[in-house]
Design a protein around this motif. Structure first.
Motif, PDB file in Angstrom:
ATOM      1  N   MET A   1       0.847  -1.196   0.000  1.00  0.00           N
ATOM      2  CA  MET A   1       0.000   0.000   0.000  1.00  0.00           C
ATOM      3  C   MET A   1       0.883   1.247   0.000  1.00  0.00           C
ATOM      4  N   GLU A   3       1.062   5.272   0.741  1.00  0.00           N
ATOM      5  CA  GLU A   3       0.352   6.318   1.485  1.00  0.00           C
ATOM      6  C   GLU A   3       1.144   7.619   1.431  1.00  0.00           C
ATOM      7  N   ARG A   5       1.268  11.315   3.113  1.00  0.00           N
ATOM      8  CA  ARG A   5       0.779  12.032   4.296  1.00  0.00           C
ATOM      9  C   ARG A   5       1.203  13.494   4.249  1.00  0.00           C
ATOM     10  N   ASN A  26      -2.958  14.287   0.976  1.00  0.00           N
ATOM     11  CA  ASN A  26      -3.141  13.045   1.722  1.00  0.00           C
ATOM     12  C   ASN A  26      -3.844  12.050   0.802  1.00  0.00           C
ATOM     13  N   LEU A  27      -3.210  10.882   0.617  1.00  0.00           N
ATOM     14  CA  LEU A  27      -3.744   9.930  -0.343  1.00  0.00           C
ATOM     15  C   LEU A  27      -3.306   8.525   0.036  1.00  0.00           C
ATOM     16  N   ILE A  28      -4.237   7.576  -0.003  1.00  0.00           N
ATOM     17  CA  ILE A  28      -3.929   6.173   0.232  1.00  0.00           C
ATOM     18  C   ILE A  28      -4.295   5.380  -1.020  1.00  0.00           C
ATOM     19  N   LYS A  30      -4.416   1.621  -2.362  1.00  0.00           N
ATOM     20  CA  LYS A  30      -4.408   0.246  -1.874  1.00  0.00           C
ATOM     21  C   LYS A  30      -3.694  -0.689  -2.848  1.00  0.00           C
ATOM     22  N   ASP A  31      -3.301  -1.852  -2.326  1.00  0.00           N
ATOM     23  CA  ASP A  31      -2.643  -2.864  -3.151  1.00  0.00           C
ATOM     24  C   ASP A  31      -3.573  -3.358  -4.256  1.00  0.00           C
ATOM     25  N   TRP A  65       5.496   3.213   1.998  1.00  0.00           N
ATOM     26  CA  TRP A  65       5.275   2.077   1.106  1.00  0.00           C
ATOM     27  C   TRP A  65       5.213   0.823   1.964  1.00  0.00           C
ATOM     28  N   ASN A  66       4.030   0.221   2.003  1.00  0.00           N
ATOM     29  CA  ASN A  66       3.805  -0.955   2.841  1.00  0.00           C
ATOM     30  C   ASN A  66       4.212  -0.707   4.298  1.00  0.00           C
ATOM     31  N   ASP A  69       8.522   4.110   5.878  1.00  0.00           N
ATOM     32  CA  ASP A  69       8.735   5.491   5.473  1.00  0.00           C
ATOM     33  C   ASP A  69       9.856   5.530   4.438  1.00  0.00           C
TER      34      ASP A  69
END
Length: 239
Positions: A1, A3, A5, A26-28, A30-31, A65-66, A69
């Motif tokens: 995933m 992310e 921040r 801010n963005l996520i 997903k896998d 990443w997963n 940081d």
């Protein structure tokens, strides 16, 4: 995933002034998700892609990443973690053959037949290109397709493409759509594609609209794409 921040990026202007290109995003992601990032020119899309890959360093915020940081990691370190990047304007490599480039991307010794298969997937006649030098003798469109062939060969968990349609003819573009679908569905890889092309947006799982350095909209293709298509230059997401 992946992310992001509160991610920000500024560049110096005259004197002590600074121009903010990316503004606290801010963005996520997903896998196993195909995400298309779109929006008006100059909105920060390519800059965001370069920040994800480590080609630019954010002036604020974090990239994870997963859960790790990776904000301070360089391009090579991120590549080793499984992130690939395809440039809008591909790099030329003087003194290296197309087959050698694909072999390097694959990370193992591969047969000529396997290398040719990757070229065929991007609409190139393998026998005409496999032993060509990756230099100025190749057009921008040819380089773009060869670069995408190397991304296929790498087969990483996350691949980032910056406007892959640039310099690609319509027949080859249809091939690329199939390539993206295969990368996502067959190999279950995550894709981030910067694009204005409706055909690419139409096969994405998620669409992110970026304008003026901020996210104007994000959501499933089914909810975002109709608004984009109906906007015809006046899309509320671009306002």
């Amino acid at each position: 995933m992946l992310e992001l921040r509160n991610l920000s990026f500024q560049v110096p202007e005259q004197g002590s002034a600074k121009k903010e290109i990316i503004k606290g995003i801010n963005l996520i992601l997903k896998d196993n998700t195909f995400t298309a990032i779109t929006g008006p020119n100059g909105g920060g899309k390519s800059t965001l892609a370069k920040l994800i890959m480590g080609m630019e360093t954010p002036t604020g915020g974090q990239i994870l990443w997963n859960g790790q940081d990776i904000t301070d990691l360089n391009v090579t370190e991120r590549a080793k973690l499984g992130i690939s990047f395809a440039f809008q304007q591909p790099v030329r490599f003087k003194g290296i053959k197309v087959k050698d480039l694909i072999t390097l991307a694959a990370g193992e010794k591969i047969s000529t037949a396997s290398a040719c298969e990757y070229l065929s997937k991007v609409g190139l006649c393998a026998r005409d290109y496999i032993n060509r030098d990756v230099d100025a003798s190749l057009s921008g469109g040819e380089l773009k397709r060869i670069e995408i062939a190397t991304i296929i060969a790498r087969n990483t968990p996350l691949s980032v493409f910056d406007e892959p349609e640039a310099g690609i003819d319509l027949w080859s573009f249809s091939n690329l759509i199939k390539v993206f679908e295969e990368l996502h569905e067959k190999h279950e890889n995550s894709l981030i594609i910067i694009s204005h092309q409706e055909r690419i947006l139409n096969i994405a799982d998620e669409i992110v609209v970026l304008a003026d350095g901020v996210i104007k909209a994000q959501g499933p293709r089914e909810s975002i794409l109709p608004e984009l298509l109906n906007g015809t230059g006046g899309c509320k997401f671009y306002q």
